[in-house]
Structure formats: structure tokens, C-alpha cells
Design an enzyme around this catalytic site. Structure first.
Site, short mmCIF file in Angstrom:
data_model
loop_
_atom_site.label_atom_id
_atom_site.label_comp_id
_atom_site.label_asym_id
_atom_site.label_seq_id
_atom_site.Cartn_x
_atom_site.Cartn_y
_atom_site.Cartn_z
N ARG A 221 -55.33 -42.69 -45.57
CA ARG A 221 -54.45 -43.87 -45.64
C ARG A 221 -54.55 -44.70 -44.37
NH1 ARG A 221 -49.40 -39.98 -46.59
NH2 ARG A 221 -51.13 -38.82 -47.50
N ASP B 282 -63.90 -34.42 -43.46
CA ASP B 282 -62.47 -34.35 -43.12
C ASP B 282 -62.10 -32.91 -42.77
OD1 ASP B 282 -59.76 -34.61 -42.83
OD2 ASP B 282 -59.34 -34.88 -44.98
N LYS C 208 -57.58 -28.12 -41.22
CA LYS C 208 -57.50 -27.48 -42.53
C LYS C 208 -57.90 -26.00 -42.42
CE LYS C 208 -58.74 -31.56 -45.32
NZ LYS C 208 -57.52 -31.63 -46.15
N ASP D 55 -54.25 -34.92 -40.70
CA ASP D 55 -54.99 -34.69 -41.95
C ASP D 55 -54.66 -35.75 -43.00
OD1 ASP D 55 -56.75 -33.48 -43.66
OD2 ASP D 55 -55.41 -31.80 -44.17
N GLU E 92 -55.41 -38.78 -43.07
CA GLU E 92 -56.22 -39.78 -42.37
C GLU E 92 -56.74 -40.88 -43.29
OE1 GLU E 92 -57.45 -37.12 -43.66
OE2 GLU E 92 -59.19 -37.98 -44.67
N ASP F 185 -65.26 -36.29 -49.08
CA ASP F 185 -64.09 -37.13 -48.83
C ASP F 185 -64.46 -38.60 -48.63
OD1 ASP F 185 -61.35 -37.18 -48.75
OD2 ASP F 185 -61.21 -36.80 -46.60
#
Ligand code: BES
Ligand code: MN
Ligand code: ZN
Length: 494
Positions: A345, A264, A271, A341, A343, A282
Site C-alpha cells: 500500500r 517481500d 515474515k 510488511d 508495504e 509479490d
């Protein structure tokens, strides 16, 4: 690690340490008393002489007296006898292992203070979990930095009974190790297709595994999940694992869904560089679900269970999803992307919908390293659980206590739900800073209808920085496998 159960605390094989588990101020009996007297009453002397009291976590490690078959003796404090439980046995044995693992000795034998409190199979589980290490990519580690202990023996009254009890726990340990390996792997090695391959290989355990690629997910209308993987050169995958162990193969299954973001970066909402390497884990939710299915199959659990893993990589790219995009999920609901970010969900929205639509399970539990906000809320020991169903939440919390995987229930206040309403779509994918873990859970809730459902946010527990729990070496924890395996065993097996 070679695990054996033996009846004697004396006559150790060469190059071995003998660990005696000692309660606060308590006397020894049986094999432990014999071992102590052979060693000249070391336990009594240790209790009288210094600060060793037998308190939980204390370890006293020394060279054995001449003539003793052990090379070293280790006294491990286990706290109050009345409070000693399965987890205490695991921790005591794992602490003993930790004390001698680099000693150069090859064997460890663990003896309990008395027969009544002996839990040899739990001690063995503790050593297996504590001895886990991921060293696949270390080619130049000095020999004296590698653990030397390769054989662990546990003193018990009945070898066959201990062996049988351990068989079930060994299946759990295998599942946890499988999850930890997945989480530990670097993201250039473990991308969605490779994750799916490793899960597919579990068919040898009797699991049925289906893998869907992007074309198949496109047909199903999974625009939410696919949008996340859109910027990645690696193909997104959906892995569906099934274990049919119930007497009735058609019995309604229970279901587990995992966030498997193999890396991620944040995507276009990228990020900061600092700590970004952590985002290889992640996929800890998907790893825990895969580890659970591994454990259920390994111990031939009498249950029908489904595991659905949403496997993607979140990358910035010319083709990547943009903030402002609107995607259509499999449920038909549209989502405005505010922050690429958020992502996890988006992946779970389609995975959850697919799972309930296809399998009509009794309940769904999803696991996800979903929000940094859960770390702010609960710190690094507790995971958060959100649920629309008190019975399911209580079952998870009870299992959490029994297996010492700390879990705390969080609220799903209907009033916060409007934080994720969008001006131009059915919802947006972030709800602002306030209650970030809660609005993430409320987002997921929009994809589960009225099915009993629980969401476990394990961003706080999937990875341990220097650890004080002897069964959790630094790194991947496999958090969730134990707890869910326990809940299944206690509540859902026929
Ligand atoms: N994977 C992260 C959450 C995370 C953070 C896991 C730290 C483990 C450690 C997730 O995809 C994420 O980036 N969440 C954002 C959501 C925000 C953009 C609404 C976060 O928590 O900052
Ligand atoms: Mn993210
Ligand atoms: Zn993420």
C-alpha cells in the site's frame, strides 16, 4: 507452439493425435463426423461402452485403429452443447493437449463436434495458455519428461477467418506469457532494475516507456514508496508505460497501476521462513499491468492507456525502514509505519498519486498481491475488487465473467476508515486484523481523490498451486491480463 488452422479432420501429419470435442450425448457433424467414421465410430462406442458421457472435463485417450492417419485419438467431453462457450473451447482444447503432451507425439489436431459450435481460435488460445511452462533454469530434465507436442492444428470452416481472429488472441496470449515469465523469475534475477529493463524492451512493440530511479522519485517527494526500498541493496524504480492507439493521440487515457514488490521479506517486521519464497511473486500486479500493456500494443488497441509500475524490494537491513517511522508521501499526507510488511500500500500510495496527478486519466485500476486476508476471505479462485465507482466495478465484473477470471466485489465502508487513523500522523499503514483487505483498500482510497478507481487484490489468484483449470498450469497465472484486456476491448476502444 506452432499453431495452424486446417479444414480437414482426416489425413494427419505423422506422429499426431486427433482430438474430437464431444458434447454430452450429442451427435457429430462435418469434419468431426468424418473423423469419427474413419476411426470406426469410436465416439458412439465410447458413449455406449463405459462412463464417458461427454461431460465437461472428461478425457478418453487411446491408440488409433490400424489404418488411421492419427497415432492416437482423444475424446474430450465438453458438456452440454447449449452451454458451450469460448472458455469451454479453450478448456477442451487445453485438456486434449494435456492428455498428449508427454506422449512422444509431436502434433495435435483438434476437431469440434460440429461447425456451428466450433471456436477454433479460442481452442488455439487454450492450447497456448495450457502449454505454458517456465523451464529456463532446468538444465538436467530428462527428455521423456519434456512435452513433445510442438504443433497444434485446429479444424475450422474458414482458415483465413480463424487466422485473423487468432491474431488478436495471440497478442493476448503473448501478454499473458510475458506476465507469467516475470512472476516465475527468481528474485535474484528479477529485481527492480531488471524488471524495468524488461519493460523498457517492450518499446519494440510501439510502447513508450520511461523509467524513474530513486533520485527522480526523491525529487517528486515519493517518501512512501522510497521508504519500502530503503533497506534494499537494489535500487527502486518507477516504470511508466504508455500505449497511444486512440485516433486522437491527445485523448484522455485510461490507467493501470501495479504493485511490483520483487521480493517481500516483510522488512524489519520480517515474515516467517515457511513459504517466504512465495514472496517472489509479490510483483504479480505489476506483471499483470505490464502484460496488459504488452497485449494492447500487440493487438494495436484503439485506446490511450498508461501503466505505472512501482518496483521495489522489501528487505531488512541497518538502513531499513522501522516500525514507528513516519514517512511523507508525494500527496503530502504523512504515514506512520506500524508494520513494515504492509508495504504494498505504501508503494501504491505514491504510484497512484503520481498517475492521477500526471495523467488525469478517465479512471485508474490498480492490481496488487496486497493482503493475505483476501485469501482468507475469498479462497484461491477469486480476486477481490474494491471501487468507488459502480460503473467501473460493473465493467470489471462483466469482463471477469466473459474471460473466466473470477472476481468478487468487496465493500469500502466509510466507518472502517478510522481503523487507519494515526495518533501522530495523517494515517497508519495497518488497520488491525479485522477486515484486513478492506482497510488496505481504504488506505489506497486516500490517494485517489475522486477519480473513478478500482483496486484488485490478486494475492489469491496470482499463483496457482496444483491447478484444476487446464489453461492455468501450476505456477504464475498472469491473472488480470485477460480480464482487463477484455474490459478495454468492450468498453474503452474508439
Ligand atoms: N505481499 C503480502 C501479501 C500476500 C500474502 C501476498 C500472501 C500473497 C500471498 C503483503 O505485503 C503483506 O505482507 N501483507 C500483510 C499485511 C499485514 C502486515 C497488515 C498480510 O497480509 O499479512
Ligand atoms: Mn508484505
Ligand atoms: Zn507484499
Amino acid at each position: 507452439m506452432d499453431i495452424q488452422f486446417v479444414t480437414a479432420a482426416a489425413d494427419l501429419p505423422e506422429n499426431s493425435a486427433l482430438a474430437i470435442i464431444v458434447f454430452e450425448g450429442a451427435v457429430l457433424s462435418g469434419a468431426a463426423a468424418e473423423a469419427d467414421s474413419l476411426a470406426g465410430g469410436v465416439v458412439g462406442r465410447a458413449l455406449a461402452q463405459g462412463r464417458f458421457t461427454g461431460a465437461k472435463g472428461q478425457v478418453l485417450d487411446f491408440v488409433a485403429p490400424a489404418g488411421h492417419s492419427a497415432a492416437r485419438l482423444v475424446l474430450v467431453g465438453a458438456g452440454k452443447r447449449d452451454a458451450f462457450d469460448a472458455v469451454g473451447a479453450e478448456h477442451a482444447a487445453a485438456s486434449a493437449y494435456s492428455a498428449v503432451k508427454l506422449s512422444g507425439l509431436t502434433g495435435l489436431r483438434v476437431a469440434f463436434a460440429d461447425e456451428a459450435t466450433a471456436q477454433p481460435e479460442r481452442a488455439a488460445l487454450g492450447v497456448r495458455l495450457g502449454a505454458y511452462r517456465f523451464d529456463r533454469y532446468r538444465t538436467k530434465e530428462a527428455a521423456d519428461k519434456k512435452p513433445s507436442v510442438v504443433r497444434a492444428e485446429f479444424v475450422c470452416a474458414d482458415v483465413e477467418a480463424a487466422q485473423a481472429a487468432f491474431t488478436t488472441l495471440a497478442a493476448l496470449a503473448d501478454g499473458i506469457a510475458f506476465a507469467r515469465d516475470l512472476v516465475s523469475e527468481p528474485p535474484n534475477i528479477l529485481y527492480p532494475v531488471e524488471f524495468a529493463r524488461r519493460v523498457k524492451a517492450l518499446e519494440t512493440l510501439g510502447l513508450e516507456v520511461e523509467i524513474l530511479g530513486e533520485a527522480e522519485m526523491q525529487k517528486l517527494g515519493m517518501g512512501s514508496l522510497l521508504g519500502v526500498g530503503q533497506g534494499s541493496a537494489r535500487e527502486s524504480q518507477l516504470a511508466i508505460m504508455r500505449w497511444n492507439g486512440a485516433a486522437d493521440p491527445a485523448a484522455q487515457p485510461i490507467a493501470f497501476v501495479g504493485k511490483g514488490v520483487c521480493f517481500d521479506t516483510g522488512g524489519i517486521s520480517i515474515k516467517p521462513a515457511e513459504g517466504m519464497e512465495d514472496m517472489k511473486w509479490d510483483m504479480g500486479g505489476a506483471a499483470a499491468v505490464a502484460g496488459l500493456m504488452h497485449a494492447l500494443a500487440g493487438r494495436k488497441a484503439k485506446v490511450n492507456a498508461v501503466g505505472v509500475l512501482g518496483l521495489v524490494e522489501n528487505m531488512p537491513d541497518g538502513d531499513a525502514q522501522r516500525p514507528g517511522d513516519v514517512v511523507t508521501s508525494m500527496s503530502g499526507q504523512t504515514i506512520e509505519i506500524i508494520n513494515t510488511d504492509a508495504e504494498g500500500r505504501l508503494v501504491l500510495a505514491d504510484a497512484l498519486w503520481y498517475c492521477q496527478d500526471r495523467f488525469k486519466p478517465k479512471f485508474m485500476v490498480d492490481l496488487a498481491t496486497l493482503t493475505g486476508a483476501i485469501i482468507i476471505s475469498l479462497g484461491n479462485d477469486y480476486a477481490g475488487v474494491f471501487s468507488n465507482n459502480d460503473e467501473l466495478a460493473d465493467n470489471l465484473l462483466a469482463a471477469s465473467k466473459a474471460e473466466a477470471e473470477p472476481l468478487w466485489r468487496m465493500p469500502l465502508p466509510p466507518a472502517y476508515d478510522k481503523q487507519i487513523d494515526s495518533m501522530i500522523a495523517d494515517m497508519k499503514n495497518t488497520g488491525g486484523r479485522a477486515g484486513g483487505s478492506i482497510t488496505a483498500a481504504l488506505f489506497l482510497q486516500r490517494f485517489v481523490n475522486d477519480l473513478p478507481w478500482a483496486h484488485m487484490d490478486i494475492a489469491s489468484t496470482a499463483w496457482k498451486k496444483p491447478s484444476s483449470v487446464p489453461t492455468l498450469p501450476e505456477g504464475a497465472t498472469g491473472y488480470g491480463v485477460r480480464l482487463l484486456n477484455r474490459m478495454v476491448a468492450d468498453r474503452y476502444e474508439s
